[in-house]
Design an enzyme around this catalytic site. Structure first.
Site, mmCIF file in Angstrom:
data_model
loop_
_atom_site.group_PDB
_atom_site.id
_atom_site.type_symbol
_atom_site.label_atom_id
_atom_site.label_comp_id
_atom_site.label_asym_id
_atom_site.label_seq_id
_atom_site.Cartn_x
_atom_site.Cartn_y
_atom_site.Cartn_z
ATOM 1 N N ILE A 149 0.831 -1.214 0.000
ATOM 2 C CA ILE A 149 0.000 0.000 0.000
ATOM 3 C C ILE A 149 0.866 1.264 0.000
ATOM 4 O O ILE A 149 0.385 2.342 -0.311
ATOM 5 C CB ILE A 149 -0.985 0.032 1.198
ATOM 6 C CG1 ILE A 149 -0.243 0.133 2.529
ATOM 7 C CG2 ILE A 149 -1.946 -1.126 1.141
ATOM 8 C CD1 ILE A 149 -1.126 0.639 3.668
ATOM 9 N N ASP A 150 2.152 1.114 0.355
ATOM 10 C CA ASP A 150 2.999 2.294 0.567
ATOM 11 C C ASP A 150 3.451 2.987 -0.725
ATOM 12 O O ASP A 150 3.856 4.149 -0.689
ATOM 13 C CB ASP A 150 4.258 1.911 1.360
ATOM 14 C CG ASP A 150 3.928 1.312 2.710
ATOM 15 O OD1 ASP A 150 2.839 1.612 3.237
ATOM 16 O OD2 ASP A 150 4.761 0.539 3.232
ATOM 17 N N HIS A 272 -4.539 0.011 10.360
ATOM 18 C CA HIS A 272 -4.563 -1.136 9.445
ATOM 19 C C HIS A 272 -5.798 -1.214 8.558
ATOM 20 O O HIS A 272 -5.814 -2.014 7.627
ATOM 21 C CB HIS A 272 -4.383 -2.436 10.237
ATOM 22 C CG HIS A 272 -2.953 -2.652 10.641
ATOM 23 N ND1 HIS A 272 -2.395 -2.033 11.729
ATOM 24 C CD2 HIS A 272 -1.964 -3.380 10.071
ATOM 25 C CE1 HIS A 272 -1.125 -2.379 11.825
ATOM 26 N NE2 HIS A 272 -0.831 -3.195 10.829
ATOM 27 N N GLN A 274 -6.433 0.714 6.430
ATOM 28 C CA GLN A 274 -5.932 1.121 5.105
ATOM 29 C C GLN A 274 -5.442 -0.053 4.283
ATOM 30 O O GLN A 274 -5.290 0.043 3.072
ATOM 31 C CB GLN A 274 -4.760 2.116 5.279
ATOM 32 C CG GLN A 274 -5.164 3.418 5.919
ATOM 33 C CD GLN A 274 -3.965 4.182 6.464
ATOM 34 O OE1 GLN A 274 -3.394 5.022 5.780
ATOM 35 N NE2 GLN A 274 -3.570 3.896 7.684
HETATM 36 O O1 F6P Z 1 4.199 -1.774 4.430
HETATM 37 C C1 F6P Z 1 2.845 -1.698 4.686
HETATM 38 C C2 F6P Z 1 2.594 -1.160 6.076
HETATM 39 O O2 F6P Z 1 1.210 -1.132 6.296
HETATM 40 C C3 F6P Z 1 3.206 0.211 6.373
HETATM 41 O O3 F6P Z 1 2.453 1.261 5.838
HETATM 42 C C4 F6P Z 1 3.266 0.193 7.861
HETATM 43 O O4 F6P Z 1 4.265 1.061 8.347
HETATM 44 C C5 F6P Z 1 3.588 -1.237 8.168
HETATM 45 O O5 F6P Z 1 3.193 -1.992 7.040
HETATM 46 C C6 F6P Z 1 2.924 -1.792 9.397
HETATM 47 O O6 F6P Z 1 3.415 -3.064 9.566
HETATM 48 P P1 F6P Z 1 2.762 -4.133 10.563
HETATM 49 O O7 F6P Z 1 1.425 -4.499 10.003
HETATM 50 O O8 F6P Z 1 3.724 -5.270 10.529
HETATM 51 O O9 F6P Z 1 2.624 -3.441 11.873
#
Ligand code: F6P
Length: 341
Positions: A149-150, A272, A274
């Site tokens: 998503i980034d 999350h 998103q």
């Molecule tokens: O890389 C996708 C992402 O949702 C980032 O936007 C966010 O910083 C990270 O993953 C969060 O990771 P996790 O779900 O492992 O906490």
């Protein structure tokens, strides 16, 4: 433009296909890292394109962890039914930092040869590409498909999942705006992106946010307070401040805004949500096209590569080259924000 090029791309690939003479019998696919909407559409495309080309198709559950553990299964076309519209990844995903260990990489390679698998397609972000690169260095044929998503993969204009997450953020901000307008509030909204500001920048443009804070559009407290004080004095109905995660404490910022501008201020950390939801049509098409391209690359012995969308064309690039590209700071979008805010 993207759709027009899709047809050209398919025509070119039909020609390439007729020349392809590489014997590929078995291909496996996995998803790794943070999940992204459209991963299932990519899995579907890889499997279907593989089966169409006479390849036996395998899936690996739980990303590189599952590969290391040998969680590998043969699948047929039925496996791909009704998954194109599903969020998340039906192959599940994991973060597996242990994959940096060369012994674990060797074990993963062994797992693939236990099944006589000729090539592996990995769907994920730059962490996934690094894992694939390590496998490539020990002789495994790999192709990466960018999904996150980034939108933090410089080799592609857009990663699979970015557009859906952007739409999700816009949907949320629209709703927040309704209530913040009714109550004349300021909303500080934190969006994901890890260290990439694209979700913040593009959602700010789409939502006409009053202020944006990202790594490339840094925090300027004096500017923020001055602008919000001016808006408050002009009786502006609401104000939206979009902030990329990992930069500052949005709760502290909201307290300061409230104290210094007179705006009653809310904090919304979208988190999350998103990452979830059905992929939008753009992501389904991007995933389908890249999934198909990954199989064509393998059939043409073009491995150790990642699929990319560059200037509306689907292409491939060597993984090492992709990983070495500098981060795209999206100067034009930042300039647009400055002009319109
Ligand atoms: O890389 C996708 C992402 O949702 C980032 O936007 C966010 O910083 C990270 O993953 C969060 O990771 P996790 O779900 O492992 O906490």
């Amino acid at each position: 433009m993207f759709y027009a090029n899709l047809f050209i791309y398919k025509y070119i690939n039909a020609i390439i296909d007729s020349k392809g003479d590489i014997m590929v019998r078995k291909v496996a696919v996995l998803t790794s890292g943070g999940d992204a909407p459209g991963m299932n559409a990519a899995v579907r495309a890889v499997i279907r394109a593989g089966l169409y080309n006479g390849i036996e198709m395998y899936v690996v559950y739980d990303g590189f962890k599952g590969l290391y553990e040998g969680d590998i299964h043969q699948v047929n076309k039925d496996f791909t039914q009704d998954i194109i519209n599903r969020g998340g990844t039906i192959l599940r995903s994991s973060r597996f930092p242990e994959f940096k260990n060369p012994e674990i990489v060797e074990k993963a390679k062994q797992r693939l040869s236990d099944f006589d698998i000729d090539a592996l397609v990995g769907i994920g972000g730059d962490g996934t590409f690094r894992g694939l690169n390590d496998l490539s260095k020990v002789g495994v044929k790999v192709v990466g498909i960018p999904a996150s998503i980034d939108n933090d993969v410089s080799s592609t204009d857009f990663t699979i999942g970015f557009m859906t997450a952007l739409n999700t953020i816009c949907d949320c901000v629209d709703k927040i705006k309704d209530t913040s307008t009714s109550h004349q509030k300021c909303s500080v909204i934190e969006v994901m992106g890890r260290h990439c500001g694209d979700l913040a920048v593009y959602s700010s443009i789409a939502e006409a946010a009053e202020l944006t804070v990202t790594e490339d559009h840094p925090y300027d407290e004096a500017h923020i307070m001055k602008k919000l004080r001016r808006l408050k004095s002009q009786q502006k109905g609401h104000a939206i401040v979009v902030v990329s995660e990992n930069l500052l404490d949005v709760r502290e910022l909201a307290k300061k805004i409230q104290a210094e501008t007179g705006f009653d201020t809310n904090v919304e950390i979208l988190g999350h949500l998103q990452r979830g939801g059905a992929p939008c049509a753009y992501d389904r098409i991007l995933a389908s096209t890249m999934g198909s391209e990954s199989i064509h690359a393998i059939l043409n012995d073009n491995t150790g590569v990642v699929t990319c969308l560059r200037q509306s064309k689907i292409t491939t690039m060597k993984i090492e080259e992709a990983l070495a590209l500098p981060r795209d700071t999206h100067e034009a979008s930042l300039a647009l924000i400055n002009e319109l805010q």
